[in-house]
Design a protein around this motif. Structure first.
Motif, short mmCIF file in Angstrom:
data_model
loop_
_atom_site.label_atom_id
_atom_site.label_comp_id
_atom_site.label_asym_id
_atom_site.label_seq_id
_atom_site.Cartn_x
_atom_site.Cartn_y
_atom_site.Cartn_z
N GLY A 1 0.81 -1.21 0.00
CA GLY A 1 0.00 0.00 0.00
C GLY A 1 0.84 1.26 0.00
N ALA A 2 1.93 1.25 0.75
CA ALA A 2 2.81 2.41 0.80
C ALA A 2 3.46 2.67 -0.56
CB ALA A 2 3.88 2.22 1.88
N ALA A 3 3.93 1.62 -1.22
CA ALA A 3 4.56 1.79 -2.53
C ALA A 3 3.55 2.30 -3.55
CB ALA A 3 5.16 0.47 -2.99
N ARG A 4 2.36 1.74 -3.54
CA ARG A 4 1.33 2.16 -4.50
C ARG A 4 0.94 3.62 -4.30
NH1 ARG A 4 -3.09 -1.32 -3.59
NH2 ARG A 4 -1.88 -2.89 -4.69
N GLN A 5 0.68 4.00 -3.05
CA GLN A 5 0.28 5.38 -2.78
C GLN A 5 1.42 6.36 -3.04
OE1 GLN A 5 -2.73 6.53 -2.28
NE2 GLN A 5 -3.45 4.42 -2.46
N ALA A 6 2.64 5.97 -2.71
CA ALA A 6 3.79 6.84 -2.96
C ALA A 6 3.99 7.08 -4.45
CB ALA A 6 5.04 6.24 -2.34
N ALA A 7 3.83 6.05 -5.25
CA ALA A 7 3.97 6.22 -6.70
C ALA A 7 2.87 7.12 -7.26
CB ALA A 7 3.95 4.86 -7.39
N ARG A 8 1.66 6.94 -6.75
CA ARG A 8 0.54 7.76 -7.24
C ARG A 8 0.73 9.23 -6.90
NH1 ARG A 8 -4.56 3.97 -5.48
NH2 ARG A 8 -4.30 2.40 -7.12
N VAL A 9 1.09 9.53 -5.66
CA VAL A 9 1.24 10.93 -5.29
C VAL A 9 2.48 11.55 -5.93
CG1 VAL A 9 -0.04 10.67 -3.13
CG2 VAL A 9 2.44 10.48 -3.11
N PHE A 10 3.48 10.75 -6.22
CA PHE A 10 4.68 11.29 -6.86
C PHE A 10 4.37 11.80 -8.26
CE2 PHE A 10 8.59 11.20 -9.25
CZ PHE A 10 9.51 11.75 -8.37
N VAL A 11 3.67 11.00 -9.05
CA VAL A 11 3.41 11.41 -10.43
C VAL A 11 2.37 12.52 -10.54
CG1 VAL A 11 4.07 9.16 -11.35
CG2 VAL A 11 1.67 9.62 -10.84
N LEU A 12 1.63 12.80 -9.47
CA LEU A 12 0.63 13.87 -9.49
C LEU A 12 1.14 15.19 -8.93
CD1 LEU A 12 -2.54 11.88 -8.38
CD2 LEU A 12 -1.93 12.64 -10.68
N ALA A 13 2.38 15.22 -8.47
CA ALA A 13 2.94 16.43 -7.86
C ALA A 13 3.31 17.46 -8.92
CB ALA A 13 4.16 16.07 -7.02
N ASP B 1 6.02 19.69 -8.55
CA ASP B 1 7.47 19.73 -8.68
C ASP B 1 8.09 18.65 -7.79
OD1 ASP B 1 7.26 20.74 -6.13
OD2 ASP B 1 7.90 22.76 -6.64
N PHE B 2 9.41 18.52 -7.88
CA PHE B 2 10.08 17.42 -7.19
C PHE B 2 10.02 17.57 -5.68
CE2 PHE B 2 13.78 15.19 -5.49
CZ PHE B 2 13.51 13.93 -5.96
N ASP B 3 10.17 18.79 -5.17
CA ASP B 3 10.12 18.99 -3.71
C ASP B 3 8.76 18.60 -3.15
OD1 ASP B 3 12.74 19.87 -3.67
OD2 ASP B 3 12.17 21.98 -3.95
N GLN B 4 7.70 19.00 -3.85
CA GLN B 4 6.36 18.64 -3.43
C GLN B 4 6.16 17.13 -3.53
OE1 GLN B 4 3.10 19.65 -6.05
NE2 GLN B 4 1.86 20.29 -4.30
N ALA B 5 6.71 16.51 -4.57
CA ALA B 5 6.59 15.06 -4.75
C ALA B 5 7.28 14.32 -3.61
CB ALA B 5 7.19 14.66 -6.09
#
Length: 155
Positions: A52-64, A66-70
């Motif tokens: 669950g952590a990997a899935r949610q982290a990948a989802r929020v990363f690609v929706l950010a 910029d990189f700092d926000q991601a």
């Protein structure tokens, strides 16, 4: 009249010993079985937490934006996902990879981002007195892949 039983007669008399043997053998077999079930439940919980952590982290990363926000969103997503299963972020390691390299290049259109979360799951009922903290942990790893939208407007 009945005659008194001798010591050898009392030793040979086995009435009631079957129930005692059943209870003893049952406990000897039941205790490890219960521990095995509890340990497997803890490992399954750790596996679900990492996934669950990997899935949610990948989802929020690609929706950010910029990189700092991601990076901040990934940290928050991993912390929440692990906290749901009673694990701390101190036992977790998060790795973010993409084809373009690292950093801002990961947030480009159609870029594929891979997030790997490694969690160290503690075995239950191991006392702290034995100083087996590192030996009584099982590493669990999960990976999730997401693609940055081709309509991403961050660049």
């Amino acid at each position: 009249m009945r005659r008194a039983k001798s010591l050898t007669d009392l030793i040979r008399d086995e009435r009631g010993s079957a129930s005692l043997e059943f209870i003893t053998a049952g406990l000897i077999l039941l205790v490890p079985l219960v521990y095995l079930v509890i340990a497997l439940a803890a490992l399954q919980g750790g596996s679900l937490a990492a996934t669950g952590a990997a899935r949610q982290a990948a989802r929020v990363f690609v929706l950010a934006e910029d990189f700092d926000q991601a990076a901040a969103r990934v940290h928050d997503a991993v912390a929440v996902s692990l906290a749901d299963f009673g694990l701390s972020t101190e036992t977790a390691d998060v790795a973010i990879r993409c084809n373009a390299g690292a950093g801002e290049a990961c947030l480009a259109r159609d870029e594929i981002v891979t997030v790997t979360v490694r969690v160290s799951v503690p075995l239950p009922l191991v006392p702290d007195v034995l100083d087996l903290d590192s030996a009584a942990r099982v590493p669990v790893e999960a990976t999730a892949v997401q693609r940055v939208s081709r309509f991403w407007s961050g660049d």
